[in-house]
Design an enzyme around this catalytic site. Structure first.
Site, PDB file in Angstrom:
ATOM      1  N   ASP A 141      41.413  25.998  41.989  1.00 58.32           N
ATOM      2  CA  ASP A 141      41.954  27.301  41.572  1.00 58.32           C
ATOM      3  C   ASP A 141      43.410  27.162  41.168  1.00 58.32           C
ATOM      4  O   ASP A 141      44.174  28.127  41.218  1.00 58.32           O
ATOM      5  CB  ASP A 141      41.796  28.307  42.720  1.00 58.32           C
ATOM      6  CG  ASP A 141      42.027  29.739  42.262  1.00 58.32           C
ATOM      7  OD1 ASP A 141      42.376  30.586  43.118  1.00 58.32           O
ATOM      8  OD2 ASP A 141      41.889  29.998  41.050  1.00 58.32           O
ATOM      9  N   LYS A 144      44.842  25.347  35.217  1.00 58.34           N
ATOM     10  CA  LYS A 144      43.514  25.142  34.623  1.00 58.34           C
ATOM     11  C   LYS A 144      43.432  23.817  33.880  1.00 58.34           C
ATOM     12  O   LYS A 144      42.361  23.236  33.796  1.00 58.34           O
ATOM     13  CB  LYS A 144      43.181  26.328  33.708  1.00 58.34           C
ATOM     14  CG  LYS A 144      43.314  27.693  34.417  1.00 58.34           C
ATOM     15  CD  LYS A 144      42.764  27.706  35.829  1.00 58.34           C
ATOM     16  CE  LYS A 144      43.311  28.854  36.660  1.00 58.34           C
ATOM     17  NZ  LYS A 144      42.984  28.703  38.119  1.00 58.34           N
ATOM     18  N   ASP A 169      37.165  28.027  40.052  1.00 63.09           N
ATOM     19  CA  ASP A 169      37.432  29.401  39.639  1.00 63.09           C
ATOM     20  C   ASP A 169      37.886  29.417  38.178  1.00 63.09           C
ATOM     21  O   ASP A 169      38.358  28.412  37.645  1.00 63.09           O
ATOM     22  CB  ASP A 169      38.533  30.021  40.518  1.00 63.09           C
ATOM     23  CG  ASP A 169      38.684  31.527  40.280  1.00 63.09           C
ATOM     24  OD1 ASP A 169      39.784  32.047  40.506  1.00 63.09           O
ATOM     25  OD2 ASP A 169      37.699  32.170  39.863  1.00 63.09           O
ATOM     26  N   ASN A 170      37.727  30.553  37.505  1.00 58.31           N
ATOM     27  CA  ASN A 170      38.316  30.799  36.177  1.00 58.31           C
ATOM     28  C   ASN A 170      37.768  29.927  35.054  1.00 58.31           C
ATOM     29  O   ASN A 170      38.499  29.632  34.096  1.00 58.31           O
ATOM     30  CB  ASN A 170      39.842  30.618  36.220  1.00 58.31           C
ATOM     31  CG  ASN A 170      40.474  31.383  37.326  1.00 58.31           C
ATOM     32  OD1 ASN A 170      41.068  30.833  38.244  1.00 58.31           O
ATOM     33  ND2 ASN A 170      40.335  32.696  37.284  1.00 58.31           N
ATOM     34  N   GLU A 199      39.096  38.730  38.594  1.00 61.33           N
ATOM     35  CA  GLU A 199      39.456  39.552  39.751  1.00 61.33           C
ATOM     36  C   GLU A 199      40.007  40.923  39.347  1.00 61.33           C
ATOM     37  O   GLU A 199      40.841  41.029  38.473  1.00 61.33           O
ATOM     38  CB  GLU A 199      40.476  38.818  40.642  1.00 61.33           C
ATOM     39  CG  GLU A 199      41.646  38.182  39.934  1.00 61.33           C
ATOM     40  CD  GLU A 199      41.388  36.730  39.550  1.00 61.33           C
ATOM     41  OE1 GLU A 199      40.226  36.328  39.381  1.00 61.33           O
ATOM     42  OE2 GLU A 199      42.360  35.992  39.396  1.00 61.33           O
TER      43      GLU A 199
HETATM   44  O1  LIG Z   1      50.334  29.368  38.036  1.00 62.22           O
HETATM   45  C1  LIG Z   1      50.229  28.595  38.948  1.00 62.22           C
HETATM   46  N1  LIG Z   1      49.158  28.492  39.765  1.00 62.22           N
HETATM   47  C2  LIG Z   1      48.119  29.460  39.677  1.00 62.22           C
HETATM   48  C3  LIG Z   1      46.918  28.865  38.988  1.00 62.22           C
HETATM   49  N2  LIG Z   1      45.973  29.970  38.755  1.00 62.22           N
HETATM   50  C4  LIG Z   1      46.037  30.645  37.626  1.00 62.22           C
HETATM   51  O2  LIG Z   1      46.834  30.335  36.762  1.00 62.22           O
HETATM   52  C5  LIG Z   1      45.143  31.823  37.449  1.00 62.22           C
HETATM   53  C6  LIG Z   1      45.387  32.701  36.393  1.00 62.22           C
HETATM   54  C7  LIG Z   1      44.584  33.827  36.204  1.00 62.22           C
HETATM   55  C8  LIG Z   1      44.850  34.747  35.073  1.00 62.22           C
HETATM   56  C9  LIG Z   1      43.793  35.334  34.388  1.00 62.22           C
HETATM   57  C10 LIG Z   1      44.039  36.207  33.336  1.00 62.22           C
HETATM   58  C11 LIG Z   1      45.345  36.488  32.971  1.00 62.22           C
HETATM   59  F1  LIG Z   1      45.593  37.355  31.959  1.00 62.22           F
HETATM   60  C12 LIG Z   1      46.404  35.894  33.645  1.00 62.22           C
HETATM   61  C13 LIG Z   1      46.170  35.033  34.696  1.00 62.22           C
HETATM   62  C14 LIG Z   1      43.529  34.103  37.085  1.00 62.22           C
HETATM   63  C15 LIG Z   1      43.275  33.222  38.133  1.00 62.22           C
HETATM   64  O3  LIG Z   1      42.259  33.466  39.014  1.00 62.22           O
HETATM   65  C16 LIG Z   1      44.065  32.090  38.327  1.00 62.22           C
HETATM   66  O4  LIG Z   1      43.743  31.254  39.361  1.00 62.22           O
HETATM   67  C17 LIG Z   1      51.309  27.672  39.262  1.00 62.22           C
HETATM   68  C18 LIG Z   1      52.594  27.976  38.891  1.00 62.22           C
HETATM   69  C19 LIG Z   1      53.563  27.068  39.230  1.00 62.22           C
HETATM   70  O5  LIG Z   1      54.844  27.271  38.954  1.00 62.22           O
HETATM   71  N3  LIG Z   1      53.235  25.955  39.885  1.00 62.22           N
HETATM   72  C20 LIG Z   1      51.953  25.740  40.212  1.00 62.22           C
HETATM   73  N4  LIG Z   1      50.978  26.566  39.927  1.00 62.22           N
HETATM   74 MG   LIG Z   2      41.797  31.737  40.119  1.00 59.91          MG
END
Ligand SMILES: O=C(NCCNC(=O)c1cc(-c2ccc(F)cc2)cc(O)c1O)c1cc(O)ncn1
Ligand SMILES: [Mg+2]
Length: 214
Positions: A141, A144, A169-170, A199
């Site tokens: 998760d 991506k 996920d996703n 979600e």
């Molecule tokens: O963004 C970091 N992790 C989250 C990964 N997860 C996602 O990006 C994620 C995004 C979405 C999502 C879906 C639609 C939309 F319009 C915007 C976002 C949904 C989900 O369910 C996720 O799981 C991150 C940052 C950082 O600085 N360092 C390490 N990691």
């Molecule tokens: Mg997710």
């Protein structure tokens, strides 16, 4: 100074959930994200699919890539047997700091080891650092574009055994096209798509469950 969304999510947990009651923490986050501010937790609909996979497996060793605020961490940890090992990796220190407090509010800090750092750096070190041979379940998760390289890395590091389950996920939104292409065409995996929604929205998304065949 401005608060961050994870900080506001934590405040909602501390205000509305009962200390030591994981289900009330899950409910408080879902209410906050549905009625106040959307946040990228796996959510209640996909969360039920996650619950059924965890319950069916009764895993002894679980790895989560991407803790964020700890929502799925709490969902998983509340279902684990007492002596299970559960490691969750988070790159972002701000997210990790909030997740620790959410996990503690749920009373699950003894069941979870939250490790801060990049998945690509940590995966090769897990065996020696945490005395884990293989994982029964991996929940992907995090970023991506890391799903595929990290899956290949887990294979190379011998962290998967016959029957290990990857739950991603996703796979539709935001989407992980290279991961899906690999996992669905590889003879090393048996994959199945669980259709759901992003979600707290009506947008299509889903979880891909893949069994490693060794
Ligand atoms: O963004 C970091 N992790 C989250 C990964 N997860 C996602 O990006 C994620 C995004 C979405 C999502 C879906 C639609 C939309 F319009 C915007 C976002 C949904 C989900 O369910 C996720 O799981 C991150 C940052 C950082 O600085 N360092 C390490 N990691
Ligand atoms: Mg997710």
């Amino acid at each position: 100074t401005q608060s961050t969304r994870p900080q506001r999510l934590l405040s909602a947990v501390q205000k509305n959930a009962t200390r030591g009651d994981p289900c009330s923490v899950v409910r408080a986050i879902d209410d906050f994200c549905r009625h106040k501010e959307w946040a990228m937790n796996v959510g209640d609909e996909k969360g039920c699919i996650l619950d059924s996979v965890v319950s069916e497996m009764n895993p002894a060793a679980v790895l989560e890539l991407g803790t964020y605020c700890g929502y799925s961490t709490v969902r998983i940890a509340r279902l684990l047997p007492p002596d299970a090992k559960f490691i969750t990796l988070e790159f972002n220190p701000g997210f990790a700091a909030i997740a620790r407090q959410v996990i503690a509010w749920a009373g699950l800090e003894e069941k979870v080891q939250l490790v801060e750092g990049a998945s690509g750096d940590w995966i090769p070190k897990i065996k020696e650092q945490f005395g884990i041979k293989t994982f029964d379940l991996v929940f992907l998760d995090h970023w991506k574009d890391r799903y595929l390289p990290d899956t290949k890395l887990m294979e190379e590091c011998g962290l998967l055994r016959k029957g290990s389950v990857l739950l991603a996920d996703n796979v539709i939104c935001p989407g992980t096209p290279d991961y899906l292409e690999y996992i669905r065409s590889s003879p090393k995996y048996e994959s199945r798509y669980f259709k759901s929604h992003l979600e707290y929205t009506k947008v299509e998304d889903g979880l891909e469950k893949s069994i490693f065949l060794g």
